[in-house]
Design a protein around this motif. Structure first.
Motif, PDB file in Angstrom:
ATOM      1  N   ALA A 233       0.834  -1.197   0.000  1.00  0.00           N
ATOM      2  CA  ALA A 233       0.000   0.000   0.000  1.00  0.00           C
ATOM      3  C   ALA A 233       0.873   1.252   0.000  1.00  0.00           C
ATOM      4  N   SER A 234       2.054   1.148  -0.596  1.00  0.00           N
ATOM      5  CA  SER A 234       3.013   2.252  -0.538  1.00  0.00           C
ATOM      6  C   SER A 234       2.560   3.492  -1.301  1.00  0.00           C
ATOM      7  N   ALA A 235       1.545   3.356  -2.178  1.00  0.00           N
ATOM      8  CA  ALA A 235       1.055   4.538  -2.895  1.00  0.00           C
ATOM      9  C   ALA A 235       0.258   5.470  -1.995  1.00  0.00           C
ATOM     10  N   LEU A 236      -0.265   4.941  -0.873  1.00  0.00           N
ATOM     11  CA  LEU A 236      -1.074   5.770   0.028  1.00  0.00           C
ATOM     12  C   LEU A 236      -0.252   6.918   0.590  1.00  0.00           C
ATOM     13  N   ARG A 237      -0.790   8.129   0.486  1.00  0.00           N
ATOM     14  CA  ARG A 237      -0.109   9.275   1.092  1.00  0.00           C
ATOM     15  C   ARG A 237      -0.981   9.988   2.112  1.00  0.00           C
TER      16      ARG A 237
ATOM     17  N   TRP B 263       1.276   0.553   7.950  1.00  0.00           N
ATOM     18  CA  TRP B 263       1.340   1.575   6.901  1.00  0.00           C
ATOM     19  C   TRP B 263       2.091   2.793   7.456  1.00  0.00           C
ATOM     20  N   PRO B 264       3.399   2.778   7.474  1.00  0.00           N
ATOM     21  CA  PRO B 264       4.146   3.895   8.078  1.00  0.00           C
ATOM     22  C   PRO B 264       4.275   5.124   7.184  1.00  0.00           C
ATOM     23  N   GLY B 265       3.958   4.995   5.897  1.00  0.00           N
ATOM     24  CA  GLY B 265       4.226   6.080   4.963  1.00  0.00           C
ATOM     25  C   GLY B 265       3.259   7.242   4.931  1.00  0.00           C
ATOM     26  N   PRO B 266       1.929   7.010   5.034  1.00  0.00           N
ATOM     27  CA  PRO B 266       0.980   8.115   4.835  1.00  0.00           C
ATOM     28  C   PRO B 266       0.968   9.116   5.991  1.00  0.00           C
ATOM     29  N   ASP B 267       0.393  10.282   5.707  1.00  0.00           N
ATOM     30  CA  ASP B 267       0.023  11.234   6.747  1.00  0.00           C
ATOM     31  C   ASP B 267      -1.382  10.860   7.217  1.00  0.00           C
ATOM     32  N   TYR B 268      -1.577  10.881   8.528  1.00  0.00           N
ATOM     33  CA  TYR B 268      -2.854  10.499   9.125  1.00  0.00           C
ATOM     34  C   TYR B 268      -3.544  11.729   9.703  1.00  0.00           C
ATOM     35  N   TYR B 269      -4.849  11.850   9.439  1.00  0.00           N
ATOM     36  CA  TYR B 269      -5.621  12.969   9.958  1.00  0.00           C
ATOM     37  C   TYR B 269      -6.892  12.462  10.628  1.00  0.00           C
TER      38      TYR B 269
END
Length: 547
Positions: free
Chosen positions: A297-301, A322-328
């Motif tokens: 799921a590396s495309a998730l930002r 999923w360490p890559g995305p920004d979470y809000y």
């Protein structure tokens, strides 16, 4: 990366689709539930034809167009066709009981209805008089746009096949200009009582939210949005309208995939989605059961969540996978859409047990926290959250008294009482404490049921937890429903000891009942009304029966 500029702020939701159709007509706008792509030009053309059909049936500004449809390209054509005709769209849950559908149709007086054959059959069976003069039968997704799906026998010759509605020639809209104050949609929410309430959303309400999203999240035409939320859920405003504004793709998630954590994780990976938005429960199930370590799921930002509290243990696990995305964390009732937000710092510390704050007000909103006497709450204090600004809804359809009861006038502004209690925390903004209608008083103490749930989530065997209160002559009983992470269930003694360690004695549940899964509404939230019906007599006795 494409840098095509999105249009400037319009006064009407349909303008987002129209501008993208003019700017990037051949780009894919929607990937349907069956994987079929639909360009901006094609979606706009279908919507124009639906609008022409509606106008030929006398539908115009101020009218309501209902639809009881599965999510799909056909539903989007109806949604935008209604808007282009100057009407408001009224999305109705296709999985809800027919009696609820009847109440909504009668309550808001729709001029036209688009529905699946099975839903029309159910409505004809219980209340044929509730149907409007114009009824269009739409095949379920996968049936093909040219297949009318078959009209119920009682409507044979009366219901128009969807293919005939799409066959109408496009015609320019004449007459009254579009206005930001016009009604865009009515979203029905049951709230805490179970009685459907029609939340009236104007174009100004929705556009102000769409523009705020564009301001904060740096969205581009290359983004690929998820569309997990049903169209009758306010999260869909982001999925559909924000993606179309930016000339980006939105991927409609099939219902069966949306309910399967493993299939959903594969969908995200296979479609290379970049923007995700859903209720926390969906993400929590994927974190636990989705096998996220085995998919890319590396495309998730961007991972956005809203609608309920996200238990920290499940959020931590998700961020680890999923360490890559920004979470809000986005907060707001349907009546305001998102009105406060907070970026979640990652990674989530191992020792954190409290849910993250709901943050600061969005730039298009103002917030006010008042105590029971109507005085502003100081730092560290708790009170009711009120919201003002262009995103605040126009009112409840056909319920002026209920609308008036939810607003106050202060400092020359109109403030909506969210019914949510928050704590004012310097440096963090607002911390969600709970709903007024989920607060009970027991043995002289005020108890927020959400806090009890938070304590239960700290038990290592808890996969899901939900708590209801039962009022009886001898007092309030608190009943906890639990879903275990494994087949082994903690004993009553173990659960009592755990609660004694993490909760005040007044908050400890009287009974613990086990389920295979918590019941959920069509929007993915815990269905507390269904849980209340599961509470057996004597659930507060020392040895309650597990279910």
């Amino acid at each position: 990366m494409s840098r095509a500029e999105p249009p400037r702020r319009p006064d009407h939701l349909a303008a987002y689709l129209e501008a993208s159709a003019a700017r990037v007509p051949d780009r894919v706008a929607v990937v349907d539930v069956d994987g079929a792509p639909l360009t901006f030009a094609a979606l706009d053309d279908r919507a124009e034809r639906v609008a022409a059909f509606l106008r030929s049936r006398g539908v115009g500004p101020g009218d309501r167009v209902g639809f009881i449809l599965s999510k799909g390209a056909a539903a989007l054509a109806v949604l935008f066709g209604a808007l282009k005709a100057g009407a408001a769209y009224v999305p109705i849950d296709a999985g809800a009981p027919a009696e609820r559908d009847r109440a909504i149709l009668a309550g808001c007086g729709v001029r036209a209805l688009f529905a699946l054959p099975r839903n029309l059959e159910a409505l004809v069976a219980i209340a044929p008089s509730a149907l409007p003069e114009t009824v269009v039968v739409v095949p379920p997704p996968g049936g093909g746009a040219a297949d009318d799906g078959g009209a119920p026998g009682a409507l044979a010759g009366l219901a128009v096949p969807f293919r005939d509605a799409l066959a109408h020639a496009r015609a320019p809209l004449e007459g009254r200009a579009r206005r930001a104050s016009d009604l865009a949609c009515i979203l029905y929410t049951s709230g805490s009582t179970g009685v459907p309430k029609g939340v009236m959303i104007t174009h100004e309400n929705a556009v102000s939210f769409v523009e705020w999203c564009s301001e904060v999240f740096a969205l581009t035409p290359d983004d690929r949005f998820s569309s997990h939320a049903p169209l009758h859920f306010d999260l869909s405003v982001f999925d559909i309208h924000v993606s179309l504004k930016h000339g980006a793709q939105v991927h409609l998630i099939p219902e069966d995939v949306g309910q399967d954590p493993r299939a959903l994780a594969r969908f995200i990976a296979d479609r290379r989605l970049t923007v995700w938005y859903s209720a926390p429960s969906v993400l929590a199930l994927m974190a636990q059961l989705g096998g996220l370590e085995r998919v890319d799921a590396s495309a998730l930002r961007l991972v956005l969540f809203a609608g309920e509290v996200f238990p920290v243990r499940h959020l931590r696990r998700l961020v680890e996978r999923w360490p890559g995305p920004d979470y809000y964390n986005l907060y707001g009732p349907t009546e305001t859409n998102v009105c406060t937000f907070a970026r979640v710092p990652t990674p989530v510390p191992q020792d954190r047990i409290e849910p993250y704050p709901i943050g600061e007000p969005c730039s298009h909103c103002a917030a006010l926290v008042l105590d029971q006497e109507g005085r502003p709450v100081e730092a560290g204090g708790c009170g009711l959250l009120y919201i003002s600004g262009p995103s605040v809804f126009a009112g409840y359809w056909g319920a002026p008294d209920e609308t008036a009861a939810r607003f106050i006038e202060r400092d020359g502004r109109r403030w909506f009482n969210t019914g949510d209690v928050v704590r004012v925390e310097p440096g963090a903004g607002y911390v969600y404490v709970g709903r007024v209608d989920r607060m009970v008083k027991r043995r002289g103490h005020r108890i927020e049921l959400g806090e009890v749930e938070s304590g239960l989530y700290r038990h290592e065997q808890t996969r899901e937890a939900a708590v209801v209160a039962v009022n009886e002559p001898e007092g309030v009983r608190i009943v906890a429903f639990l879903v275990s992470r494994t087949g082994a269930r903690p004993t009553l003694i173990e659960l009592k000891r755990h609660c004694a360690a993490v909760l005040p004695s007044t908050m400890s549940p009287d009974a613990f009942l086990f389920l295979d899964a918590l019941p959920r509404t069509s929007t993915g939230k815990v269905d507390y009304q269904a849980l209340a019906r599961l509470v057996p007599a004597g659930a507060g006795e020392p040895n309650p029966r597990s279910r």
